[in-house]
Motif scaffolding. Structure first.
Motif, PDB file in Angstrom:
ATOM      1  N   GLU A 433     -49.358 -62.681   5.666  1.00  0.00           N
ATOM      2  CA  GLU A 433     -50.004 -61.375   5.578  1.00  0.00           C
ATOM      3  C   GLU A 433     -49.548 -60.463   6.722  1.00  0.00           C
ATOM      4  O   GLU A 433     -49.196 -59.304   6.517  1.00  0.00           O
ATOM      5  CB  GLU A 433     -51.529 -61.540   5.601  1.00  0.00           C
ATOM      6  CG  GLU A 433     -52.095 -62.187   4.352  1.00  0.00           C
ATOM      7  CD  GLU A 433     -51.812 -61.369   3.090  1.00  0.00           C
ATOM      8  OE1 GLU A 433     -51.803 -60.125   3.177  1.00  0.00           O
ATOM      9  OE2 GLU A 433     -51.592 -61.982   2.039  1.00  0.00           O
ATOM     10  N   LYS A 434     -49.537 -60.995   7.926  1.00  0.00           N
ATOM     11  CA  LYS A 434     -49.134 -60.208   9.078  1.00  0.00           C
ATOM     12  C   LYS A 434     -47.663 -59.802   8.974  1.00  0.00           C
ATOM     13  O   LYS A 434     -47.284 -58.691   9.365  1.00  0.00           O
ATOM     14  CB  LYS A 434     -49.366 -60.996  10.370  1.00  0.00           C
ATOM     15  CG  LYS A 434     -49.017 -60.210  11.622  1.00  0.00           C
ATOM     16  CD  LYS A 434     -49.301 -61.028  12.875  1.00  0.00           C
ATOM     17  CE  LYS A 434     -48.928 -60.224  14.136  1.00  0.00           C
ATOM     18  NZ  LYS A 434     -49.183 -60.996  15.378  1.00  0.00           N
ATOM     19  N   SER A 435     -46.854 -60.693   8.438  1.00  0.00           N
ATOM     20  CA  SER A 435     -45.420 -60.420   8.357  1.00  0.00           C
ATOM     21  C   SER A 435     -45.103 -59.269   7.414  1.00  0.00           C
ATOM     22  O   SER A 435     -44.036 -58.665   7.502  1.00  0.00           O
ATOM     23  CB  SER A 435     -44.662 -61.676   7.898  1.00  0.00           C
ATOM     24  OG  SER A 435     -44.902 -61.940   6.524  1.00  0.00           O
ATOM     25  N   SER A 437     -47.129 -56.544   7.066  1.00  0.00           N
ATOM     26  CA  SER A 437     -47.879 -55.362   7.473  1.00  0.00           C
ATOM     27  C   SER A 437     -46.956 -54.163   7.686  1.00  0.00           C
ATOM     28  O   SER A 437     -45.838 -54.306   8.164  1.00  0.00           O
ATOM     29  CB  SER A 437     -48.638 -55.657   8.774  1.00  0.00           C
ATOM     30  OG  SER A 437     -49.204 -54.480   9.299  1.00  0.00           O
ATOM     31  N   LEU A 438     -47.453 -52.985   7.340  1.00  0.00           N
ATOM     32  CA  LEU A 438     -46.705 -51.746   7.562  1.00  0.00           C
ATOM     33  C   LEU A 438     -47.210 -50.984   8.777  1.00  0.00           C
ATOM     34  O   LEU A 438     -46.794 -49.850   9.027  1.00  0.00           O
ATOM     35  CB  LEU A 438     -46.803 -50.845   6.332  1.00  0.00           C
ATOM     36  CG  LEU A 438     -45.910 -51.219   5.139  1.00  0.00           C
ATOM     37  CD1 LEU A 438     -46.265 -50.358   3.941  1.00  0.00           C
ATOM     38  CD2 LEU A 438     -44.439 -51.068   5.489  1.00  0.00           C
ATOM     39  N   THR A 439     -48.103 -51.614   9.556  1.00  0.00           N
ATOM     40  CA  THR A 439     -48.715 -50.915  10.687  1.00  0.00           C
ATOM     41  C   THR A 439     -48.054 -51.237  12.022  1.00  0.00           C
ATOM     42  O   THR A 439     -48.519 -50.797  13.063  1.00  0.00           O
ATOM     43  CB  THR A 439     -50.220 -51.258  10.773  1.00  0.00           C
ATOM     44  OG1 THR A 439     -50.373 -52.690  10.921  1.00  0.00           O
ATOM     45  CG2 THR A 439     -50.958 -50.793   9.533  1.00  0.00           C
ATOM     46  N   SER A 442     -43.529 -55.707  12.556  1.00  0.00           N
ATOM     47  CA  SER A 442     -43.188 -56.479  11.362  1.00  0.00           C
ATOM     48  C   SER A 442     -41.868 -55.959  10.803  1.00  0.00           C
ATOM     49  O   SER A 442     -41.435 -54.844  11.112  1.00  0.00           O
ATOM     50  CB  SER A 442     -44.282 -56.352  10.291  1.00  0.00           C
ATOM     51  OG  SER A 442     -44.268 -55.048   9.726  1.00  0.00           O
ATOM     52  N   TYR A 445     -42.252 -52.775   8.700  1.00  0.00           N
ATOM     53  CA  TYR A 445     -42.519 -51.596   9.543  1.00  0.00           C
ATOM     54  C   TYR A 445     -41.215 -50.932   9.970  1.00  0.00           C
ATOM     55  O   TYR A 445     -41.062 -49.703   9.852  1.00  0.00           O
ATOM     56  CB  TYR A 445     -43.332 -52.021  10.767  1.00  0.00           C
ATOM     57  CG  TYR A 445     -43.626 -50.898  11.733  1.00  0.00           C
ATOM     58  CD1 TYR A 445     -44.580 -49.925  11.438  1.00  0.00           C
ATOM     59  CD2 TYR A 445     -42.952 -50.812  12.950  1.00  0.00           C
ATOM     60  CE1 TYR A 445     -44.859 -48.899  12.319  1.00  0.00           C
ATOM     61  CE2 TYR A 445     -43.223 -49.793  13.843  1.00  0.00           C
ATOM     62  CZ  TYR A 445     -44.177 -48.828  13.535  1.00  0.00           C
ATOM     63  OH  TYR A 445     -44.445 -47.813  14.413  1.00  0.00           O
TER      64      TYR A 445
END
Length: 554
Positions: A433-435, A437-439, A442, A445
Motif C-alpha cells: 500500500e505504501k509503495s 502512494s502518490l503522496t 514512493s 510519486y
C-alpha cells in the motif's frame, strides 16, 4: 558547476599560499544558504594554525573574483564555511545546456575506457525466482547503469546453480512422480519443495538424493553417462532459464553472460587440487577446507567428504572463467548480505592463488527483502515468487488505472523504488500500500511528477506565449544544477539510494512549483516551459539510471 567551483577554490588556496588540502564542495541542507558550500577554510585553518573564519573571508573574496558572473553571492558562515549562490544567468545557462544534452545530461567520464563486469540476480535453475532474487536484480541493474553513466563499459552476467543438492532434490522428485517432460518452472519449484521435505524427513530419500547429486556432478563432468538423467537435467535448466529471461525482460534487464555451476565445477576442482599441493587448502575428515581462523575468518569446506564441490569452489572456478571470457578491469559481485562471510573466505583463497585477479574483484552486499510474514524458505514451499509479487502489484494498480502498460510500469516502479530508496546494507520490509502512494516517498510519486511535466510540455507543442526573460531562478532550477554531481557520487559509491533520495526531493520541489506558479497562460510561460523541460530531462534521465519506468500517463 561543482567542478568549476572546485577549481575556483583550488585557485584561491594557491593564491593564499595554502598547501593542497582535502576539502568538500557540497549542497547545503538548506537552499537558503546557497547552492554550494565548502569546508575548505576549516580544513586549511587547522593545517596552517590560522583562524578559520578569517581565512574563510580571505578565500571567499578570491573565489568570488574567479567565479565572476557565475556567482551572485559568496559568503562566509559559522566557524568558517563558505556558501556560494549561483547567479540567475548562470542557472539559465546550465539548464539550457541540460536541455541541449538531452539523454546525455548528467553522464560523466570518470571511468572512461574501463571495462567493469557486474554479476547480479543469480537465480538458481530448478527453483523459482523469489523476491530475494528480485532484490538482487533491481540493485544490480541500477548499479550497472550508474557505473555506465560514469563512462565505463559495463558487462552484465548472472551465475546460476544448475548442479548441487537443490537440483538433485528437484530431479529426484520429478523422477519419483514419473515426469519425463517438464511443463513449467512452477512444476520444477514444487518438485524441489517436496524433494527437500523428503530429504529432511526420510533417511532413505536422503541417501538416494545424495547419490543422485554425486551422479549429476559426474555426468556434467563427462565422467559418467546417463542419457535419461542428463536429458531431464538439461530440459529442467532450460525451462527455468526461459522463465528467468522473461522476468529479466519485464524488469528491464538484459544480461550479456549466463554462467552455471556446471561451467565452473571442473576448473574449480583443478584449482582446489593445485591449492592443496601448495598448502592453500588442507584435508579434514575426508573433506577439503580453507582454514581461515588465523586470518579472522571462518573455516569453510570447498570439497565435501563425498568429493563434490561446494559454492566456494564454484566461485573460484567462476573467477577464472570470467577472466578468460571477459577479462574486465574490475569484477563486481552483488549478492545478499548473508554471503559476506562466504566471499571473505573465497577472496582470501583467491588472493593466495591469483592475487591480481583477487585485487580487482569486489563484493557488494545488499540487505534482505522481507514481508510481514518474515523470511521465506523455498525448502518449505512457502516462498513468494518475484512474478507473483509483480502480478499482485499490477492488479492493485489496475484497480485505479486499467491500462495494462501503465499498470505494469507503475507496479515495477513501485517495487524498484522501495528497494532502491534504502542504503544497500539495510533490510526492507515491503509494504504494497505504501509503495503505491502518490503522496510522497514512493515510485508512483516521482513517476507522476514527470507525467505532470510531460503534460505541460505537450501543450507547448501547440504554441507558447509569454516572455522568455528569467523571473527566477526557481528552487527546482537550483536543485537541477546538482544532478550531474549526484549521479557521479552515486556511481562512485555504488549507492543508488543517493540518486533515489535526490529524485524524490526534486519531485517534491517540482510539485511545489507546479502548484504555486502557473505555467500555461502566464506572463512567463516560455521561460517556465523551459524550466519544465529541464526538470523532465533530469527526472527522465534519473529514473532511467535507476531502471524505473517512465510512463507517459498515469
Amino acid at each position: 558547476m561543482e567542478h568549476i567551483i572546485r577549481e575556483a577554490v583550488a585557485k584561491a588556496l594557491s593564491e593564499a599560499g595554502v598547501p593542497e588540502v582535502m576539502f568538500v564542495v557540497e549542497r547545503p541542507a538548506d537552499i537558503a544558504h546557497g547552492d554550494y558550500a565548502t569546508n575548505v577554510a576549516l580544513v586549511a585553518g587547522k593545517t596552517l594554525g590560522k583562524n578559520s573564519r578569517n581565512l574563510a573571508e580571505e578565500l571567499a573574496t578570491s573565489i568570488k573574483d574567479t567565479l565572476g558572473t557565475k556567482a551572485s553571492k559568496v559568503e562566509t558562515a559559522g566557524p568558517g564555511f563558505i556558501n556560494i549562490t549561483i547567479s540567475p544567468e548562470e542557472v539559465v545557462n546550465v539548464l539550457t545546456e541540460a536541455v541541449a544534452q538531452g539523454a546525455e545530461w548528467g553522464m560523466g567520464h570518470a571511468q572512461d575506457g574501463k571495462r567493469i563486469c557486474v554479476e547480479y540476480s543469480n537465480p538458481n535453475p530448478f527453483k523459482e525466482v523469489h523476491i530475494g532474487h528480485l532484490m538482487s536484480n533491481v540493485v544490480g541493474e541500477a548499479v550497472s547503469r550508474l557505473i555506465g553513466a560514469s563512462g565505463a563499459e559495463v558487462i552484465r552476467d548472472t551465475f546460476g546453480g544448475d548442479v548441487g543438492p537443490h537440483v538433485a532434490k528437484a530431479l529426484w522428485q520429478l523422477q519419483k512422480d514419473g515426469i519425463t517432460t517438464i511443463e513449467s518452472a512452477k512444476q520444477i519449484g514444487e518438485a524441489y519443495a517436496r524433494g527437500a521435505i523428503e530429504y529432511e524427513e526420510d533417511e532413505t530419500a536422503k541417501k538416494e538424493i545424495d547419490s543422485l547429486n554425486t551422479e549429476i556432478y559426474r555426468i556434467v563432468a563427462n565422467q559418467s553417462k546417463n542419457p535419461k538423467l542428463y536429458s531431464l537435467w538439461k530440459e529442467g535448466r532450460e525451462v527455468s532459464m526461459k522463465e528467468f529471461r522473461r522476468l529479466f525482460a519485464l524488469l528491464g534487464t538484459k544480461l550479456d553472460y549466463e554462467f552455471f555451476d556446471s561451467d565452473t565445477t571442473t576448473p574449480g576442482m583443478r584449482l582446489i587440487e593445485d591449492g592443496l599441493e601448495k598448502g592453500v587448502f588442507e584435508k579434514s575428515e575426508g573433506a577439503i577446507i580453507y582454514c581461515g581462523e588465523d586470518e579472522g575468518l571462518n573455516t569453510l569446506v570447498f570439497v565435501t567428504s563425498r568429493g563434490t564441490p561446494t559454492y566456494e569452489t564454484k566461485d573460484l572456478g567462476l573467477a577464472f572463467l570470467k577472466e578468460e571470457r571477459i577479462g574486465a578491469d574490475e569484477n563486481v559481485i552483488i549478492t545478499a548480505v548473508e554471503q559476506v562471510g562466504h566471499f571473505q573466505v573465497v577472496f582470501a583463497a583467491l588472493m593466495k592463488i591469483a592475487p591480481v585477479l583477487a585485487q580487482k574483484t569486489t563484493h557488494l552486499a545488499h540487505g534482505l527483502l522481507r514481508l510481514s510474514s518474515g523470511k521465506m524458505s523455498s525448502r518449505k514451499g512457502n516462498i513468494i515468487t518475484a512474478r507473483a509479487l509483480i502480478e499482485d502489484m499490477m492488479a492493485r494498480v489496475a484497480e485505479k488505472n486499467p491500462d495494462p502498460i501503465v499498470a505494469e510500469q507503475v507496479a515495477i516502479g513501485a517495487i524498484k523504488y522501495m528497494i532502491l530508496r534504502q542504503s544497500l546494507g539495510q533490510d526492507i520490509v515491503f509494504d504494497p500500500e505504501k509503495s503505491l502512494s502518490l503522496t510522497g516517498d514512493s515510485g508512483p510519486y516521482v513517476q507522476y511528477a514527470l507525467v505532470r511535466a510531460k503534460k505541460i510540455l505537450a501543450y507547448a507543442q501547440e504554441g507558447t506565449g509569454g516572455t522568455d526573460i528569467p523571473p527566477g531562478p526557481y528552487d527546482v532550477e537550483r536543485l537541477i544544477l546538482h544532478f550531474p554531481h549526484v549521479v557521479a557520487r552515486a556511481a562512485q559509491e555504488r549507492s543508488p539510494n543517493l540518486l533515489t533520495t535526490y529524485l524524490t526531493e526534486l519531485a517534491s520541489t517540482w510539485n511545489a512549483f507546479y502548484a504555486n506558479d502557473q505555467t500555461l497562460g502566464s506572463a512567463e510561460e516560455a521561460y517556465k516551459q523551459r524550466t519544465a523541460l529541464a526538470f523532465a530531462t533530469t527526472m527522465q534521465n534519473g529514473l532511467t539510471l535507476l531502471g524505473i519506468p517512465t510512463p507517459e500517463k498515469m
